[in-house]
Design an enzyme around this catalytic site. Structure first.
Site, PDB file in Angstrom:
ATOM      1  N   GLY A   1       0.824  -1.190   0.000  1.00 50.72           N
ATOM      2  CA  GLY A   1       0.000   0.000   0.000  1.00 50.72           C
ATOM      3  C   GLY A   1       0.866   1.251   0.000  1.00 50.72           C
ATOM      4  N   GLY A   2       0.253   2.370  -0.331  1.00 52.15           N
ATOM      5  CA  GLY A   2       0.962   3.637  -0.224  1.00 52.15           C
ATOM      6  C   GLY A   2       1.525   4.155  -1.529  1.00 52.15           C
ATOM      7  N   GLN A   3       2.243   5.262  -1.409  1.00 51.53           N
ATOM      8  CA  GLN A   3       2.786   5.980  -2.546  1.00 51.53           C
ATOM      9  C   GLN A   3       4.266   5.634  -2.738  1.00 51.53           C
ATOM     10  OE1 GLN A   3       1.541   8.213  -4.811  1.00 51.53           O
ATOM     11  NE2 GLN A   3      -0.599   8.199  -4.130  1.00 51.53           N
ATOM     12  N   VAL A   4       5.100   6.649  -2.904  1.00 51.05           N
ATOM     13  CA  VAL A   4       6.513   6.436  -3.199  1.00 51.05           C
ATOM     14  C   VAL A   4       7.360   6.727  -1.968  1.00 51.05           C
ATOM     15  CG1 VAL A   4       6.847   8.802  -4.058  1.00 51.05           C
ATOM     16  CG2 VAL A   4       8.405   6.988  -4.802  1.00 51.05           C
TER      17      VAL A   4
ATOM     18  N   HIS B   1      14.460   3.773  -0.067  1.00 54.76           N
ATOM     19  CA  HIS B   1      15.206   2.909   0.845  1.00 54.76           C
ATOM     20  C   HIS B   1      16.682   2.986   0.481  1.00 54.76           C
ATOM     21  CE1 HIS B   1      11.390   1.418   2.113  1.00 54.76           C
ATOM     22  NE2 HIS B   1      11.152   0.729   1.019  1.00 54.76           N
TER      23      HIS B   1
ATOM     24  N   CYS C   1       5.910   9.599   0.238  1.00 51.41           N
ATOM     25  CA  CYS C   1       4.580   9.077   0.584  1.00 51.41           C
ATOM     26  C   CYS C   1       3.458   9.886  -0.061  1.00 51.41           C
ATOM     27  CB  CYS C   1       4.404   9.015   2.099  1.00 51.41           C
ATOM     28  SG  CYS C   1       5.692   8.037   2.911  1.00 51.41           S
TER      29      CYS C   1
END
Length: 220
Positions: free
Chosen positions: A67-70, A73, A170
């Protein structure tokens, strides 16, 4: 079981391993927490919109099923991938996300960062900045398939934060990100990861015990 993956871990390989583990598991499969540190990579979740990738440069971009956006890492950040059976714990997704956030807050308190907090309507953990701005220090992104969760959370320890400038983290334009080092907390990825995994295992184990007691008709 808690285990460290070889570092730096290739994101695509770890993602494939999580999917394979989840597809093969059954009601009796033990839950696991995988800790790792990734080579630099941007990941775009299922809700991810390409316009939030402002300037990825030479950093690879992986479209994944969390789930979620960008988000970003990289070295100096610990990933905790939580491969949990939510049905065994009796947790709905919102309760599960709440558990992840609470465990992260408990870890940060152990490390001396008492002011870390949550932000209504915006999953993750934040740290108040001078002037009242909230800067993100931990990001969450999960996937649940047939009651089994994978993916997890990322906690910034001591890293090069400049790649976050290449995205709207995000999906929030202008969202500032920080790490523990910028907040005056000096620790290692290894120590932070071990503390985080212990908090996650404790919280999930408690939920499993409560669920088992409820099914057995024993007061919790």
């Amino acid at each position: 079981m808690i285990k460290w993956l070889a570092r730096p871990a290739d994101y695509g390989s770890v993602w494939d391993a999580m999917k394979a583990f989840t597809a093969a598991r059954g009601p009796g499969t033990a839950d696991e927490i995988w800790l790792c540190e990734h080579a630099p990579v941007y990941t775009l979740g299922q809700a991810g919109r390409p316009e939030h990738l402002l300037n990825p440069g030479l950093i690879p971009v992986v479209h994944c099923d969390r789930g979620g956006q960008v988000t970003y890492h990289g070295p100096g950040q610990v990933l905790a991938y939580t491969l949990f059976d939510l049905r065994r714990a009796g947790l709905y997704v919102r309760e599960y996300v709440d558990m992840l956030e609470q465990a992260t807050l408990a870890t940060l308190r152990e490390l001396g960062l008492e002011q870390a907090c949550r932000k209504p309507g915006a999953p993750g953990i934040y740290v108040p900045q001078p002037g009242g701005e909230l800067a993100k220090i931990a990001a969450l992104g999960v996937k649940v398939r047939n009651g089994y969760a994978y993916h997890g959370l990322a906690l910034n320890i001591d890293m090069d934060l400049s790649p976050f400038l290449g995205i709207n983290p995000c999906g929030y334009e202008g969202l500032r990100t920080v790490d523990l080092a910028a907040c005056g907390v000096r620790t290692s990825v290894e120590r932070a990861g071990e503390l985080l995994a212990a908090q996650l295992a404790r919280a999930h184990g408690h939920a499993v015990q409560q669920r088992a007691a409820a099914l057995a008709g024993v007061p919790g």
